[in-house]
Design an enzyme around this catalytic site. Structure first.
Site, short mmCIF file in Angstrom:
data_model
loop_
_atom_site.label_atom_id
_atom_site.label_comp_id
_atom_site.label_asym_id
_atom_site.label_seq_id
_atom_site.Cartn_x
_atom_site.Cartn_y
_atom_site.Cartn_z
N PHE A 1 47.33 47.01 14.59
CA PHE A 1 48.64 46.24 14.07
C PHE A 1 50.17 46.98 14.34
CE2 PHE A 1 51.89 44.57 11.22
CZ PHE A 1 51.85 43.32 11.64
N GLN A 2 50.92 46.56 15.12
CA GLN A 2 52.29 47.14 15.47
C GLN A 2 51.99 48.51 15.99
OE1 GLN A 2 54.73 46.70 11.72
NE2 GLN A 2 55.31 44.57 12.78
N MET B 1 82.11 36.53 34.10
CA MET B 1 81.87 37.06 35.28
C MET B 1 80.83 36.72 36.31
SD MET B 1 83.15 39.87 36.76
CE MET B 1 83.95 41.11 35.90
N LYS C 1 52.35 57.66 10.76
CA LYS C 1 52.49 57.40 9.47
C LYS C 1 51.55 58.69 8.79
CE LYS C 1 52.48 53.75 6.21
NZ LYS C 1 52.41 52.50 5.78
N GLU D 1 67.02 45.80 15.48
CA GLU D 1 67.20 47.34 15.87
C GLU D 1 68.07 47.61 17.19
OE1 GLU D 1 64.50 45.53 15.34
OE2 GLU D 1 63.39 46.54 13.73
C1 LIG Z 1 72.01 41.77 28.69
C2 LIG Z 1 72.75 41.12 30.00
N1 LIG Z 1 72.27 40.12 30.55
C3 LIG Z 1 73.04 39.45 31.49
C4 LIG Z 1 74.07 40.34 32.02
C5 LIG Z 1 74.78 39.78 33.37
N2 LIG Z 1 76.10 39.36 32.95
C6 LIG Z 1 77.23 40.23 33.21
S1 LIG Z 1 78.65 39.59 32.79
C7 LIG Z 1 77.98 38.30 32.44
C8 LIG Z 1 78.86 37.21 31.55
C9 LIG Z 1 79.39 37.63 30.42
O1 LIG Z 1 79.98 36.54 29.66
P1 LIG Z 1 80.78 36.65 28.47
O2 LIG Z 1 80.30 37.51 27.79
O3 LIG Z 1 81.31 35.21 28.12
O4 LIG Z 1 82.13 37.41 29.20
P2 LIG Z 1 83.25 36.90 30.09
O5 LIG Z 1 82.76 37.63 31.52
O6 LIG Z 1 83.42 35.70 30.13
O7 LIG Z 1 84.43 37.53 29.77
C10 LIG Z 1 76.49 38.16 32.46
C11 LIG Z 1 75.61 37.26 31.92
C12 LIG Z 1 74.28 41.48 31.41
N3 LIG Z 1 75.30 42.29 31.88
N4 LIG Z 1 73.90 41.90 30.36
#
Ligand SMILES: Cc1ncc(C[n+]2csc(CCOP(=O)(O)OP(=O)(O)O)c2C)c(N)n1
Lengths: 577, 175
Positions: free
Chosen positions: A129-130, A492, A179, A67
């Site tokens: 349920f749900q 990042m 529902k 979803e």
């Molecule tokens: C759902 C979610 N969880 C954690 C983060 C924190 N976060 C921001 S950038 C990042 C790293 C992303 O890594 P990747 O997808 O490999 O991309 P890259 O930065 O290596 O290009 C994380 C964990 C986020 N933005 N979104």
């Protein structure tokens, strides 16, 4: 109950008919012009799916694999088309799985309508349920929501939902339908909603505020524009361009404003914010009049507010009165729809040029080019950079592709280096920064704009957050191009660990699976590039493919994205290394 | 430039809607703003609800909060006012053992002097009701506390503004 013949081409919504609530849901959606929606079935929404089955040649339901994917696909659909995206889910876990996408749509002002099934109304509050209180859960992340427990209330609720989602500052709306409301009957008649007494979607633009803004701009020596998504949402791209050109104002964009003005426009001075361009960040603190248009002074844009544009007079154009003086105090606030207010501004502006001032941007660009851009786009080291992949995509797309980026280093690189000729071409999760956004959003975008090239740029981390949507791409034959920039890190976060946590790489290194095998497991054509000499050919092959295509590019593991404003620092302290 | 924190009365005219209370309280909760009191009732316009919320905050924040409240689809209009700009009151009730009423003449004096109303008296207990400013109610509670109170309850503030609200005109204009 008799169903109308599916081929009945007449306007079905016109006359009153006795039908079930679930049929009314589908007819209401069709009356709103919905011909595609994304979702996932389950107990509490099954009657609606039964109707979707009957109407399948008029309304296409796309079965996503989660979803969350449905919500993001609806967002991608909305972002590229400007129309309302629709997602559907069952009660309980189906509904809660939508929440991340709804929150993303809320903070990025994306019009989507989510329909969720709910347990029978006599079971509400009994921990059935749900059963989950999705109206309660979604309240803080929706523009509006409601629960419908009677069939006869369905058409009005849906009409209101669409009206609210798309009017004024757009946003997500959730309609939860029990529902029993789905299975009981009503006299169906659909009337579109055209207004709600308590709701003023567009404040009137006052001529005085426009005049005050024009006077400041006409007398400015160093004016600078920062525009945001408000220009795109207001369909004011042409007005923005005219204003910029008439008054000769250098103009920068926020991440969600990107592509409203072609990248190549001589007055387009790049992106502001944490990883934005050097010149517009630095010169934010040099300009004498800062004209903010449809942007909300997010902290990723402003850095420390105490040192943000203190020397400048601030003019703030926005449709949402709550944005005025929220983060930055405006000297002149111009409320209203950007298309209208910018047209009024245009009339009041003097023709002007600011060559010397523009030159300051060019000079700083030259520094950024030497210190950052050259190395990103024309690397001399052995490892591949994310930037050169984007450059190669530009070569093939000629700036006409829609770029759907995920979240992380690759996102910043995509926004920095992708060429845009066409508006609504930078689809990314700006405010929420939702990893996992890009793959499903690209599906929605491609379906809304099948004639456009849609390229998803994703990190190896984010790709694995909604990787299951490869199944949707395969089943629907959606011709999206998927580029995974694999640095084997949550890049990042790793960059921050390197810069601010003494290189303690806590849980950011990833041992990755064989992505090619996975893509091929879904019968998607796939290629992996590890060397520079393979890149151009692979990108060309991908872009020329008529079908979906998966391209993995193994890039340098520990590259960093610069420029960078460390969090909490001033825009003046933007770092180049 | 530190702004003073003061008491503001926020008045919100809304459509009747079940979810709106949740939305409005979430606006305060998210920003860690403590609600001193919240009252909701019918307003002077049929079918329009009125919330009266009392909060202590800076004026800058009050103005931001009011804009966030106005942004809600079902909010017709929201305003904030200082104490000086409103006429306001609270009301309270006391339940006290009946024998005290007859055995402690002091209690009768307190009731008389404070203009407190006796709502009911029976064999076991009697009930007092009083409206007024917070300090009046507090001092009454202190006085009665010396004799023992079975139950005490105080309502939130209700307030009307000295200036016109213009809400009726607003609604007729938008028709
Ligand atoms: C759902 C979610 N969880 C954690 C983060 C924190 N976060 C921001 S950038 C990042 C790293 C992303 O890594 P990747 O997808 O490999 O991309 P890259 O930065 O290596 O290009 C994380 C964990 C986020 N933005 N979104």
């Amino acid at each position: 109950m008799k169903t109308q013949t599916i081929n009945n081409k007449k306007e079905v919504a016109e006359k009153t008919q006795r039908i079930t609530g679930s049929e009314a849901i589908v007819r209401s959606l069709m009356a709103e012009g919905v011909d595609i929606l994304y979702g996932y079935p389950g107990g509490a929404i099954m009657p609606v799916y039964d109707e979707l089955y009957k109407f399948q040649d008029r309304i296409h339901h796309v079965l996503t694999r989660h979803e969350q994917g449905a919500a993001h696909a609806a967002q991608g659909y909305a972002r590229i088309s400007g129309k309302v995206g629709v997602a559907m889910a069952t009660s309980g876990p189906g509904a809660t799985n939508l929440i991340t996408g709804i929150a993303d749509a809320q903070i990025d002002s994306t019009p989507i309508v989510c329909i969720t099934g709910q347990v029978f109304s006599h079971l509400l509050g009994s921990d059935a349920f749900q059963e989950t209180d999705i109206v309660g859960i979604s309240t803080p992340v929706t523009k509006w929501n409601c629960q419908v427990t009677k069939a006869e209330d369905i058409p009005e609720a849906i009409a209101k939902a669409f009206y609210i989602a798309k009017s004024g500052r757009p946003g997500p709306v959730l309609v939860d339908i029990t529902k029993d409301a789905q299975v009981s009957e009503l006299d169906f008649k659909y009337e579109k909603c055209t207004g709600i007494r308590s709701y003023k979607p567009i404040p009137k633009t006052s001529q005085e505020s426009v005049n005050a803004a024009a006077e400041l701009i006409n007398n400015a020596k160093k004016p600078m524009i920062v525009w945001g998504q408000g220009v795109v949402l207001g369909k004011a791209e042409a007005e923005l361009k005219a204003v910029i050109e008439k008054a000769g104002i250098p103009a920068a964009w926020t991440i969600l404003g990107a592509s409203a003005l072609p990248t190549s426009h001589p007055l387009n001075i790049g992106m502001v914010g944490m990883h934005g361009n050097y010149a517009p960040n630095k010169l934010t603190n040099e300009c004498d009049v800062l004209i903010a248009i449809g942007m909300r002074f997010d902290d990723r844009v402003t850095g420390s507010l105490d040192t943000y544009a203190k020397q400048a007079k601030i003019i703030h154009f926005d449709i949402d009165p709550a944005e005025i003086n929220k983060n930055v105090q405006a000297d002149v606030a111009v409320l209203g729809n950007s298309k209208e207010s910018l047209a009024m501004l245009l009339d009041a502006l003097n023709k002007n040029a600011h060559e010397a001032w523009l030159q300051e941007f060019k000079d700083l660009y030259a520094i950024e080019f030497e210190k950052v851009i050259k190395g990103d786009l024309h690397p001399t080291k052995e490892g591949l950079t994310m930037g050169e992949v984007l450059k190669q995509i530009n070569v093939e797309s000629k700036g006409n592709a829609a770029i759907v980026s995920d979240v992380g280093q690759h996102q910043m690189i995509a926004c920095r280096y992708a060429d845009f000729n066409v508006s609504k071409s930078n689809i990314t999760s700006g405010g929420l920064g939702t990893m996992g956004f890009a793959l499903p959003a690209a599906i929605g975008a491609k379906m809304a704009a099948p004639d456009r090239e849609v390229v998803a740029i994703i990190g190896d981390g984010g790709f694995q957050m909604n990787i299951q949507e490869l199944g949707t791409i395969f089943q629907q034959k959606t011709a999206v191009k998927i580029v995974v920039l694999n640095n084997e890190f949550l890049g990042m976060v790793r960059q921050w660990q390197q810069l601010f946590f003494d290189k303690r790489y806590a849980s950011t290194e990833m041992t990755n699976p064989n992505f090619i095998a996975i893509a091929e497991g879904y019968y998607i054509k796939a290629k992996k590039v590890t060397k520079r000499e393979e890149l151009a050919e692979a990108v060309k092959e991908m872009m020329e493919s008529k079908e979906s295509y998966f391209l993995e590019v193994c890039v340098e593991k520990e590259d960093n994205v610069f420029p960078m404003i460390p969090s909490g620092a001033s825009v003046s302290d933007v770092r180049l290394s | 430039m530190k702004e003073d924190i003061q008491s503001f009365t926020i008045s919100i005219y809304t459509e009747n809607n079940i979810g709106l209370l949740n939305r409005i309280s979430a606006i305060f909760q998210r920003r860690h703003i403590n609600i001193e009191s919240l009252t909701t009732s019918q307003s002077e316009i049929d079918g329009v609800n009125r919330f009266v919320i009392v909060v202590d905050m800076t004026e800058t924040n009050a103005s931001k909060i009011v804009k966030q409240i106005e942004k809600q689809v079902e909010t017709i209009r929201a305003y904030y006012h200082t104490e000086d700009e409103t006429i306001f009151t609270e009301s309270c009730m006391f339940k006290i053992k009946s024998d005290l009423l007859f055995n402690e003449p002091q209690i009768q004096n307190i009731i008389k002097e404070s203009n407190t109303t006796i709502v009911t008296v029976n064999k076991e207990f009697f009930v007092l009701e009083k409206s007024g400013r917070r300090n009046e109610i507090e001092s009454l509670r202190r006085d009665l506390n010396a004799f023992g109170i079975m139950q005490f309850v105080r309502s939130g503030r209700i307030a009307v503004t000295k200036d016109q609200m213009k809400i009726t005109e607003l609604l007729t204009a938008s028709k």
